[in-house]
Design a protein around this motif. Structure first.
Motif, PDB file in Angstrom:
ATOM      1  N   VAL A 438       0.825  -1.206   0.000  1.00  0.00           N
ATOM      2  CA  VAL A 438       0.000   0.000   0.000  1.00  0.00           C
ATOM      3  C   VAL A 438       0.861   1.260   0.000  1.00  0.00           C
ATOM      4  N   GLY A 439       2.034   1.197   0.645  1.00  0.00           N
ATOM      5  CA  GLY A 439       2.918   2.358   0.646  1.00  0.00           C
ATOM      6  C   GLY A 439       3.408   2.689  -0.752  1.00  0.00           C
ATOM      7  N   GLU A 440       3.729   1.659  -1.524  1.00  0.00           N
ATOM      8  CA  GLU A 440       4.156   1.889  -2.906  1.00  0.00           C
ATOM      9  C   GLU A 440       3.010   2.464  -3.735  1.00  0.00           C
ATOM     10  N   LYS A 441       1.802   2.015  -3.453  1.00  0.00           N
ATOM     11  CA  LYS A 441       0.641   2.530  -4.194  1.00  0.00           C
ATOM     12  C   LYS A 441       0.424   4.018  -3.898  1.00  0.00           C
ATOM     13  N   LEU A 442       0.625   4.422  -2.648  1.00  0.00           N
ATOM     14  CA  LEU A 442       0.496   5.841  -2.318  1.00  0.00           C
ATOM     15  C   LEU A 442       1.555   6.665  -3.046  1.00  0.00           C
ATOM     16  N   HIS A 443       2.777   6.151  -3.102  1.00  0.00           N
ATOM     17  CA  HIS A 443       3.840   6.868  -3.810  1.00  0.00           C
ATOM     18  C   HIS A 443       3.555   6.925  -5.307  1.00  0.00           C
ATOM     19  N   LYS A 444       2.888   5.920  -5.822  1.00  0.00           N
ATOM     20  CA  LYS A 444       2.549   5.912  -7.238  1.00  0.00           C
ATOM     21  C   LYS A 444       1.403   6.868  -7.528  1.00  0.00           C
ATOM     22  N   LEU A 445       0.494   7.020  -6.558  1.00  0.00           N
ATOM     23  CA  LEU A 445      -0.657   7.900  -6.741  1.00  0.00           C
ATOM     24  C   LEU A 445      -0.259   9.374  -6.652  1.00  0.00           C
ATOM     25  N   ALA A 446       0.717   9.679  -5.818  1.00  0.00           N
ATOM     26  CA  ALA A 446       1.049  11.077  -5.539  1.00  0.00           C
ATOM     27  C   ALA A 446       1.337  11.902  -6.790  1.00  0.00           C
ATOM     28  N   PRO A 447       2.223  11.492  -7.683  1.00  0.00           N
ATOM     29  CA  PRO A 447       2.500  12.347  -8.849  1.00  0.00           C
ATOM     30  C   PRO A 447       1.314  12.485  -9.790  1.00  0.00           C
ATOM     31  N   LEU A 448       0.347  11.556  -9.706  1.00  0.00           N
ATOM     32  CA  LEU A 448      -0.818  11.635 -10.592  1.00  0.00           C
ATOM     33  C   LEU A 448      -1.691  12.835 -10.269  1.00  0.00           C
ATOM     34  N   LEU A 449      -1.604  13.302  -9.027  1.00  0.00           N
ATOM     35  CA  LEU A 449      -2.445  14.426  -8.621  1.00  0.00           C
ATOM     36  C   LEU A 449      -2.068  15.707  -9.356  1.00  0.00           C
ATOM     37  N   LYS A 450      -0.876  15.741  -9.930  1.00  0.00           N
ATOM     38  CA  LYS A 450      -0.428  16.935 -10.650  1.00  0.00           C
ATOM     39  C   LYS A 450      -0.644  16.812 -12.157  1.00  0.00           C
ATOM     40  N   LEU A 451      -1.184  15.659 -12.599  1.00  0.00           N
ATOM     41  CA  LEU A 451      -1.332  15.403 -14.029  1.00  0.00           C
ATOM     42  C   LEU A 451      -2.795  15.273 -14.413  1.00  0.00           C
ATOM     43  N   HIS A 452      -3.046  15.265 -15.721  1.00  0.00           N
ATOM     44  CA  HIS A 452      -4.406  15.146 -16.224  1.00  0.00           C
ATOM     45  C   HIS A 452      -4.433  14.208 -17.423  1.00  0.00           C
TER      46      HIS A 452
END
Length: 659
Positions: A438-452
């Motif tokens: 789950v920690g890796e999934k959070l790190h993978k999700l984080a940069p997506l918040l800046k993209l579209h």
């Protein structure tokens, strides 16, 4: 299932006997794909040679041997795959006056090409296939690949010397084969950990794309390509004719299509079984197989002593409920590590999906008992089963409406702890079982918040997010993800992601992995969930049904619940993983250190040593889990080692081989 190869020496550069030996050597290089027999046919005057390695599945007699010729000798076929609707097509051809010598689907395709033409025959086929058809009257060679890309075809055209094969290796036996590594393919590989069609790792060697037909005319040297089937056309048709029924009616129609797809894939003259992981996809296939089986279906799974990765107990429970004859092989680290040195040869090109190891091992296990195995491949792509699909239909969509500074702050919070720290923290929080990594999934999700949009998808499928910073001299080429027309074609982000999965990740990763792993041990695999009729129907179904109630694969889960109690399969998605992260810090460390040494990286000249070495040190320290990025570099370098003779042009010349 078989292996095919061939060549056209249009300018007569070699003697006929030399061409015949080369054609035989090319097919012998893929003997693992067809150990039951071999054949070669040639037209010395035209310089055309076709060869074949046979894995006998349907019609075990000589009537099914290949290459196969039409009665008048004008058409010749070498073919790999299965056409599950061959009996229906045979009836049409018999009505048109064709007389069959045996009952193989090869003969159906051969006569179909003569009667309907190659493109129309391909459109009529239901199944998986790659074939070459030579028409001596038209003096033209056709190469054809199935719709979703289950069966591979490589080809090259070097100054009038044309050649093709099921794998890259046979082409590198050709004296005129190109030998330079394609640096742009290296850059693209670093992003996805596979080399996507139409390119290969060797510059000048190509892969035929799924749903494609390529023609070569030796007299002019002309090569042309077209698509007899393309997902974008089918999606457009689906959008023009959406499914308007209720969710329950969508489930019933999907089950009808899937049940038929499973039924027709049970035809075999040799023992047949199935992979069973205990997940939704394979469990559904096995449940439907049992409906059509007179006895207990043979099922196979891989287990691990590490409970974090093990699904074997779930597979055994489902096997017990369905009444299958089940076999589990518990994969010990030593078993897996023994396979690692063989991976470059097994997978033929650089390929770094770490689940390649258990896929090979379960194939090897199954081959001890059966010759054909059904799989659950395609369930995630067809029925919206990946976490990214759920995120696109829910969390990412909602977060995308937040102001930029808020999203940036959330991303910062997600990366404020390392993946291991997140995992440790969540273990002490009471509540339901947390998903693995789950920690890796959070790190993978984080940069997506800046993209579209599609930039989010690109980031999701990226292992090295900036390949240009690593690869020397290579630049990524435009692909399906860069097609701006997708925004108008597809109605929502979930459908768009599924489309991109089906045209990129599925053929490049999943189907490549299963094809090479299974054919390395001469096992045929079949994927009912990738029946093109089911794929086409899935795009008629709204994403709101695919992800009903926020649940991935809602339609497929409903089908399975009709056969298996929900308690046996309703759990967090695990995937088919292996503990590569800890192996790289332990038993594989010395092997990896040699492949990642600064001297080696500099001498090789494909990758910048500094970022690779820096990430390797961070992984060893435990500060990050960079297993996938590191595994990608290791598989690239190990492949270069394994193929050094072929790439240098020092591969042994083809020797005379008995037909």
């Amino acid at each position: 299932m078989c292996g095919i190869a061939g060549l056209i020496d249009a300018k007569g550069r070699r003697a006929p006997d030399a061409n015949r030996r080369l054609a035989l050597a090319m097919s012998d290089a893929i003997r693992h794909r067809g150990p039951d027999g071999s054949g070669v046919w040639g037209d010395a005057e035209a310089g055309v040679w076709l060869s074949h390695r046979r894995l006998a599945i349907i019609d075990l007699t000589e009537a099914g041997a290949q290459p196969m010729a039409t009665p008048d000798g004008s058409g010749h076929l070498t073919y790999n795959g299965e056409a599950y609707n061959a009996p229906d097509l045979r009836s049409e051809l018999e009505a048109a006056g064709y007389v069959f010598r045996g009952h193989s689907d090869t003969e159906v395709i051969l006569y179909g090409c003569q009667h309907w033409g190659v493109a129309e025959t391909a459109r009529r086929l239901t199944g998986m296939f790659a074939f070459a058809y030579w028409d001596s009257k038209e003096r033209k060679l056709w190469l054809v690949r199935d719709r979703l890309g289950k069966k591979p075809v490589y080809w090259m055209n070097q100054g009038g010397s044309f050649a093709f094969a099921s794998e890259l290796r046979p082409l590198l036996l050709h004296p005129e084969a190109p030998r330079d590594i394609d640096r742009s393919s290296v850059a693209e590989y670093l992003r996805t950990l596979y080399v996507a069609a139409p390119h290969s790792i060797v510059e000048g060697v190509h892969k035929l794309e799924p749903g494609g037909i390529l023609t070569f005319e030796p007299d002019s040297g002309r090569v042309t390509a077209e698509r007899y089937w393309s997902l974008d056309r089918e999606v457009a048709r689906a959008q023009a004719d959406p499914f308007l029924g209720s969710p329950e009616e969508a489930v019933s129609e999907a089950e009808r299509l899937l049940a038929d797809a499973t039924r027709i894939r049970l035809m075999s003259d040799v023992p047949l079984g199935a992979f069973l992981s205990g997940g939704v996809d394979s469990s559904t296939i096995v449940a439907l197989m049992q409906q059509h089986s007179a006895g207990a279906t043979r099922t196979f799974s891989i287990g691990y002593r590490d409970a974090e990765y093990d699904e074997a107990r779930h597979a055994e429970q489902i096997a017990g409920h369905l009444g299958t004859d089940h076999t589990t092989f518990y994969l010990e680290p030593d078993d897996a590590l023994a396979v690692v040195p063989e991976l470059p040869r097994i997978f033929d090109e650089p390929f770094a999906d770490a689940s390649q190891i258990p896929t090979y091992m379960v194939s090897k296990l199954a081959r001890q008992h059966v010759t054909v195995a059904l799989t659950g491949d395609g369930g995630d792509e067809v029925f919206a089963g990946y976490n990214r699909h759920a995120a696109a239909g829910g969390l990412l969509g909602r977060l995308g409406r937040l102001p930029g500074p808020v999203r940036a702050a959330m991303a910062g919070t997600m990366t404020s702890l390392s993946p291991n720290q997140w995992q440790s923290l969540l273990r002490i929080v009471p509540g339901r079982v947390r998903p693995r990594a789950v920690g890796e999934k959070l790190h993978k999700l984080a940069p997506l918040l800046k993209l579209h949009g599609r930039d989010q998808y690109r980031r999701l499928i990226s292992q090295w997010p900036d390949p240009a910073a690593i690869a020397l001299g290579g630049r990524e080429r435009p692909g399906p993800i860069d097609d701006d027309g997708l925004d108008a074609l597809l109605p929502d982000r979930v459908a768009e992601m599924r489309y991109l999965d089906l045209v990129t990740y599925l053929p490049g990763d999943i189907l490549t992995k299963v094809d090479r792993a299974s054919m390395a041990v001469s096992l045929e695999t079949r994927a009912p969930l990738l029946d093109h009729r089911l794929v086409e129907f899935s795009f008629r179904v709204p994403s709101s049904i695919h992800l009903r109630g926020g649940q991935t694969k809602w339609v497929l889960r409903q089908i399975l619940e009709r056969h298996v109690p929900r308690a046996l399969y309703d759990r967090p998605k695990m995937g088919f993983g292996v503990p590569i992260d800890s192996w790289l810090r332990g038993p594989l460390r010395d092997w990896a250190e040699e492949l990642l040494s600064e001297r080696r990286l500099r001498d090789q000249g494909l990758l910048r040593p500094e970022p690779v070495r820096d990430l390797w040190r961070q992984h060893l320290s435990g500060r990050v889990n960079a297993q996938y990025q590191i595994w990608g570099v290791l598989m690239l370098n190990a492949w270069i080692d394994a193929y050094s003779a072929e790439l240098s042009g020092a591969a042994p010349a083809p020797q005379p081989v008995a037909a």
